[in-house]
Design an enzyme around this catalytic site. Structure first.
Site, PDB file in Angstrom:
ATOM      1  N   GLY A  71       0.798  -1.206   0.000  1.00  0.00           N
ATOM      2  CA  GLY A  71       0.000   0.000   0.000  1.00  0.00           C
ATOM      3  C   GLY A  71       0.840   1.269   0.000  1.00  0.00           C
ATOM      4  N   THR A  72       1.976   1.239   0.681  1.00  0.00           N
ATOM      5  CA  THR A  72       2.830   2.423   0.739  1.00  0.00           C
ATOM      6  C   THR A  72       3.338   2.797  -0.649  1.00  0.00           C
ATOM      7  OG1 THR A  72       3.511   2.114   3.035  1.00  0.00           O
ATOM      8  CG2 THR A  72       5.017   3.329   1.619  1.00  0.00           C
ATOM      9  N   ASN A 140      -7.613   3.928   9.113  1.00  0.00           N
ATOM     10  CA  ASN A 140      -7.000   2.725   9.676  1.00  0.00           C
ATOM     11  C   ASN A 140      -7.033   2.696  11.201  1.00  0.00           C
ATOM     12  OD1 ASN A 140      -5.067   4.910   8.841  1.00  0.00           O
ATOM     13  ND2 ASN A 140      -3.705   3.787  10.209  1.00  0.00           N
ATOM     14  N   GLN A 168      -7.482  -0.185   4.077  1.00  0.00           N
ATOM     15  CA  GLN A 168      -8.198  -0.756   5.218  1.00  0.00           C
ATOM     16  C   GLN A 168      -9.621  -1.172   4.883  1.00  0.00           C
ATOM     17  OE1 GLN A 168      -7.313  -1.836   8.010  1.00  0.00           O
ATOM     18  NE2 GLN A 168      -5.257  -1.000   8.228  1.00  0.00           N
ATOM     19  N   SER A 188      -3.775  -3.318  -0.477  1.00  0.00           N
ATOM     20  CA  SER A 188      -2.659  -4.065   0.107  1.00  0.00           C
ATOM     21  C   SER A 188      -3.142  -5.446   0.502  1.00  0.00           C
ATOM     22  CB  SER A 188      -2.095  -3.337   1.326  1.00  0.00           C
ATOM     23  OG  SER A 188      -0.971  -3.998   1.842  1.00  0.00           O
ATOM     24  N   HIS A 190      -1.933  -7.804   2.598  1.00  0.00           N
ATOM     25  CA  HIS A 190      -1.839  -8.363   3.947  1.00  0.00           C
ATOM     26  C   HIS A 190      -2.953  -7.899   4.873  1.00  0.00           C
ATOM     27  CE1 HIS A 190       0.069  -5.027   6.413  1.00  0.00           C
ATOM     28  NE2 HIS A 190       0.257  -4.554   5.201  1.00  0.00           N
ATOM     29  N   CYS A 313       2.624   1.351  11.563  1.00  0.00           N
ATOM     30  CA  CYS A 313       3.575   1.573  10.475  1.00  0.00           C
ATOM     31  C   CYS A 313       4.663   2.564  10.861  1.00  0.00           C
ATOM     32  CB  CYS A 313       2.843   2.057   9.232  1.00  0.00           C
ATOM     33  SG  CYS A 313       1.615   0.873   8.642  1.00  0.00           S
TER      34      CYS A 313
END
Length: 376
Positions: A71-72, A140, A168, A188, A190, A313
């Site tokens: 995602g980053t 998030n 999210q 993302s 995960h 994070c």
């Protein structure tokens, strides 16, 4: 110690068994997806099948999906790739958005955690330069769902592009990139029960992107580098399973409501952030002023229960949340908040275990009884 209780799904979700099995099969195969021989073609087929599954999760077309390292990277690609110098971000964006654009204009949010659409319209109208707006779909930390479709209408009226960090929200609420009206959407794996280190940026029609990584022509020249085939396969399986389980999110919401009800019974003075707003069904963020977040997280960890103090994070650091401060929380409240996030393996027993351990912290607090009677 009884079975450890994992209540930090917003940080990362446990990998689904089907994901692990699919990735193991993919790792057993050899082939670069860019090679034209049969091994390469097999790898390419796996990548494209996963792309179809990820696209289906957000009702996009497969060719709109660009795989990234997470995602980053997807957020950074969106913010830098359009070439627009004017960036407008909400105050509650993830650090991977805020720190990617430190000079951006910041939009305020209400005390309920909702982005101020009037301020957005006023701000875009004040400056005629083409802008890129970034508004997350769901926060998030608090789980508060943002009015992204309404923001998209305002953006279009002012010639702005809209990026949406949906990391999210994906797998927890239905997603349709067309209905949202966004130009760029980040995902993302995960957070869905897929592997860490793989994500995607879903790109709207006819939108050219300047790549962050240059080299080969992979991912339609939007992201150079040999594709991580096994992780992409895992992402595809996780996306498909998460989409199939969307109807079960009602059960997760009931668990969250049970948790919050018992938190208030234990400590009526506790503040649940965003409780009056639409929220993700799995997320609860609340502050019990008087005990630092870090103390609560550590004590719960010793009891075998994993929660967080907000975003996970920041290299393991616990610090006062910029999200809660933007919502008007005091320094003490922001420094006393914890986030409990549920997921596909969560049960009523997990909630009961959490409440038992957390209630023990509350009752150990000096003058707790007088606090409760005065709050009543």
């Amino acid at each position: 110690m009884d079975r450890a209780v994992y209540l930090d799904y917003n940080a990362t979700a446990p990998a689904r068994p089907a994901v692990i099995a699919a990735m193991a099969r993919a790792l057993a195969l050899c082939g670069n997806p860019s090679s034209v021989h049969q091994f390469g073609r097999t790898a390419r087929r796996q990548v494209e099948e996963a792309r179809e599954r990820v696209a289906a999760l957000v009702h996009a077309r497969p060719e709109q999906v660009t795989f990234t390292s997470g995602g980053t990277e997807a957020n950074n690609l969106a913010l830098t790739g359009t070439g627009r110098d004017r960036l407008v971000l909400s105050a509650i964006e993830h650090d991977s958005v805020l720190r990617a654009a430190p000079e951006a204009e910041i939009l305020p949010v209400s005390t309920d955690g909702i982005v101020d659409l009037a301020a957005l319209a006023e701000g875009l109208g004040r400056d005629p330069r083409p802008a890129l707006l970034s508004v997350m779909l769901a926060n998030n930390e608090t789980g508060v769902i943002q009015p992204v479709a309404e923001a998209a209408e305002i953006a279009r009226a002012h010639g702005a592009l809209l990026h949406c960090d949906a990391v999210q929200a994906a797998g927890k609420v239905p997603l349709d990139i067309t209905a949202l009206g966004v130009d760029l959407l980040s995902l993302s794996a995960h957070k869905l029960g897929g592997p860490q280190g793989i994500g995607a940026l879903v790109v709207g029609d006819d939108l050219a992107l300047r790549p962050l990584l240059r080299g080969g022509g992979q991912e339609r020249s939007r992201r150079a580098g040999t594709e991580n085939v096994a992780a992409i396969v895992g992402f595809g399986v996780a996306a498909e399973e998460a989409a199939a389980e969307l109807p079960a999110q009602g059960r997760i919401a009931q668990l969250r409501d049970r948790l919050e009800r018992r938190v208030r019974e234990t400590a009526p003075e506790a503040r649940v952030f965003g409780a009056a707003s639409p929220r993700l069904p799995n997320t609860s963020c609340f502050a019990w002023a008087g005990m630092p977040s870090e103390t609560q997280v550590m004590a719960l960890d010793l009891a075998g229960i994993a929660v967080s103090a907000g975003s996970a994070c920041s290299s393991g650091k616990v610090r006062a949340s910029h999200v809660l401060r933007a919502m008007g929380a005091t320094v003490e409240e922001a420094g006393s908040a914890i986030r409990v996030s549920l997921g596909w393996r969560s049960t009523e027993v997990d909630i009961d275990r959490f409440i038992e351990a957390w209630s023990g912290l509350v009752t150990q607090r000096p003058n707790h009884r007088s606090d409760r009677s005065s709050a009543a």
